[in-house]
Design a protein around this motif. Structure first.
Motif, PDB file in Angstrom:
ATOM      1  N   ASP A  34     -11.356 -13.210   6.838  1.00  0.00           N
ATOM      2  CA  ASP A  34     -10.060 -14.231   5.908  1.00  0.00           C
ATOM      3  C   ASP A  34     -10.052 -13.236   5.053  1.00  0.00           C
ATOM      4  O   ASP A  34      -8.661 -12.688   4.960  1.00  0.00           O
ATOM      5  N   ILE A  35     -10.927 -12.437   4.826  1.00  0.00           N
ATOM      6  CA  ILE A  35     -11.141 -11.582   3.643  1.00  0.00           C
ATOM      7  C   ILE A  35     -10.498 -10.210   3.801  1.00  0.00           C
ATOM      8  O   ILE A  35     -10.418  -9.750   3.255  1.00  0.00           O
ATOM      9  N   LYS A  84      -8.427  -9.779   5.822  1.00  0.00           N
ATOM     10  CA  LYS A  84      -6.818  -9.578   5.818  1.00  0.00           C
ATOM     11  C   LYS A  84      -6.944  -9.446   4.831  1.00  0.00           C
ATOM     12  O   LYS A  84      -5.276  -8.805   4.809  1.00  0.00           O
ATOM     13  N   LYS A  85      -7.019  -9.732   4.567  1.00  0.00           N
ATOM     14  CA  LYS A  85      -6.736 -10.089   2.196  1.00  0.00           C
ATOM     15  C   LYS A  85      -6.604  -9.046   1.192  1.00  0.00           C
ATOM     16  O   LYS A  85      -5.933  -8.574   0.061  1.00  0.00           O
ATOM     17  N   LYS A  92      -7.356  -6.118  -0.646  1.00  0.00           N
ATOM     18  CA  LYS A  92      -6.789  -4.627  -1.429  1.00  0.00           C
ATOM     19  C   LYS A  92      -7.793  -4.292  -2.297  1.00  0.00           C
ATOM     20  O   LYS A  92      -8.306  -4.286  -3.051  1.00  0.00           O
ATOM     21  N   GLN A 131     -11.057  -4.644  -5.643  1.00  0.00           N
ATOM     22  CA  GLN A 131     -10.644  -6.087  -5.172  1.00  0.00           C
ATOM     23  C   GLN A 131     -12.621  -6.072  -4.777  1.00  0.00           C
ATOM     24  O   GLN A 131     -12.641  -4.842  -4.387  1.00  0.00           O
ATOM     25  N   ARG A 138      -9.002  -4.590   9.202  1.00  0.00           N
ATOM     26  CA  ARG A 138      -8.690  -5.707   9.377  1.00  0.00           C
ATOM     27  C   ARG A 138      -7.889  -6.054  10.642  1.00  0.00           C
ATOM     28  O   ARG A 138      -8.248  -7.075  11.509  1.00  0.00           O
TER      29      ARG A 138
END
Ligand code: FAD
Ligand code: FES
Ligand code: MG
Length: 272
Positions: free
Chosen positions: A23-24, A26-27, A29, A32, A54
Motif C-alpha cells: 500500500d505504501i 503504491k503511493k 513519492k 517522503q 511498486r
C-alpha cells in the motif's frame, strides 16, 4: 505484511532493508518517509523512503545504528516483521524543471537524496551530486547516485576516498565556476546549515530536509516543531523539506539534543 524481504550491510553500522508494504509502495513519492515500530514496547522511528518498487510492493529503508531502537532494528533478519510501518508521510519533494541542480548528500543523507535526485534527473535537470562521509567505509550508494548524475564529486573528511575535505569545499568551488539554479542538501544538521551559509551569499535557492524528533508524524503532538523564518512549522506535515536560508538552525540543533540523557539510559538499560 511489513516483512523484511531483503537485508544487506552497506557500511559499518549502516543497513538496508527491503520491506513488503504494497500500500505504501503504491503511493510513495520522493521526499517522503515512514514511521516504524519494532515491537509492542518499541518507540516510533521515522525513516526516509530511500527507494520503492511498486511492482514488487517493497519499500527500501536505509538506517544507521545510532541508539537503542536502530540497534534493535538492525538485529531483524529476512522473514521478521515490523509491528507498525506507517506511511507515506510528509510532503513529497516538488519535482520540476529547474535547470542546474547541486544535490549534496552527507553520511546517511545519501540514501534519502537518491529518489529525489533520480526524479529530478528524469525531469531533465542537469544534476551535480556531491557525496560526503567521514571516511571511505561510510560512503554509501556511490553507483546508484552516479547513475542519475551528470557530474559527481566524492569527499571524505580524511581523504581516504575521493577528495579530502568537506562537501561545502566542493560546493563553494562549483558555485564559483558555474551558474547553479538550486541546491538540495540532506545530511547532518551542521552540514545542511553549512551548505545554506555557502549558498546564501549568492542567494541560490537551497532546500534542506529536516529530521527533528518525531512521534506521531501527523502534526498533532508538536514534537517536530521547527522555526522557519518567523513561523513555527511541523516538519512531519509541513516538511520535511524547507528553505535552508529560513531555518533557525540553533533552535533545531538544540531540540535534536533534548532527550540525550534518556537516549543514553535506554541504550544502557538494553545492554545490562
Ligand atoms: P536514540 O539514541 O534514541 O537517538 C539518537 C539521536 O537520533 C537523537 O539524539 C535524535 O537526534 C535522533 N532521534 C531519536 N529519536 C528520534 C525520533 N523519534 N525522531 C527523529 N529523530 C530521533 N535515520 C536513518 O538512519 N535513516 C533515515 O533514512 C532516516 N530518515 C529520517 C527521516 C525523518 C523525517 C526523520 C525525522 C528522521 C530520520 N532519521 C533517519 C533519523 C532516525 O529517525 C533516528 O536516527 C532514530 O529515530 C534514532 O533512534 P534510536 O533509538 O536508535 O537512537
Ligand atoms: Fe508530532 Fe510532527 S511528529 S507533530
Ligand atoms: Mg531512541
Amino acid at each position: 505484511m511489513y516483512e523484511i524481504v531483503h537485508k544487506s550491510d552497506l557500511a559499518h553500522n549502516i543497513k538496508l532493508f527491503k520491506v513488503y508494504a504494497p500500500d505504501i509502495a503504491k503511493k510513495a513519492k520522493p521526499g517522503q518517509f515512514v514511521i516504524v515500530r519494532n515491537n509492542e514496547q518499541g518507540e516510533r522511528i521515522p525513516l526516509t523512503i530511500a527507494d520503492y518498487d511498486r511492482h514488487k510492493g517493497t519499500i527500501t529503508i536505509i538506517f544507521q545504528e545510532v541508539g537503542k531502537s536502530t540497534i534493535d532494528m538492525g538485529k531483524f533478519e529476512p522473514g521478521d516483521k515490523f509491528l507498525d510501518f506507517v506511511g507515506p508521510l510528509g510532503k513529497p519533494s516538488e519535482i520540476g524543471k529547474y535547470g542546474k541542480i547541486v544535490c549534496v548528500g552527507g553520511g546517511i543523507g545519501v540514501a534519502p537524496i537518491h529518489p529525489i535526485l533520480r526524479a529530478l534527473y528524469e525531469k531533465e535537470n542537469y544534476i551535480i551530486s556531491i557525496l560526503g562521509a567521514r571516511n571511505s567505509d561510510l560512503l554509501i550508494w556511490e553507483e546508484k547516485i552516479k547513475a542519475f548524475s551528470h557530474e559527481t564529486y566524492l569527499m571524505t573528511d580524511d581523504g581516504s576516498y575521493g577528495e579530502k575535505g568537506l562537501v561545502t569545499d566542493a560546493l563553494a568551488k562549483i558555485i564559483s565556476q558555474q551558474d547553479i539554479d538550486m541546491v538540495l542538501a540532506i545530511g547532518p544538521l551542521a552540514m545542511m546549515q553549512a551548505v545554506s551559509e555557502v549558498t546564501r551569499l549568492k542567494q541560490i535557492k537551497t532546500l534542506v530536509s529536516l529530521n527533528p524528533i518525531m512521534l506521531d508524524g501527523t502534526g498533532m503532538c508538536g514534537a517536530c516543531r521547527v522555526k522557519i523564518g518567523n513561523e513555527n512549522k511541523f516538519a512531519c506535515v509541513d516538511g520535511p523539506e524547507f528553505d535552508g536560508h529560513l531555518v533557525e538552525w540553533e533552535n533545531a540543533k538544540q531540540r535534536a539534543k533534548m532527550f540525550k540523557e534518556q537516549e543514553g539510559l535506554a541504550l544502557n538499560y538494553k545492554n545490562n
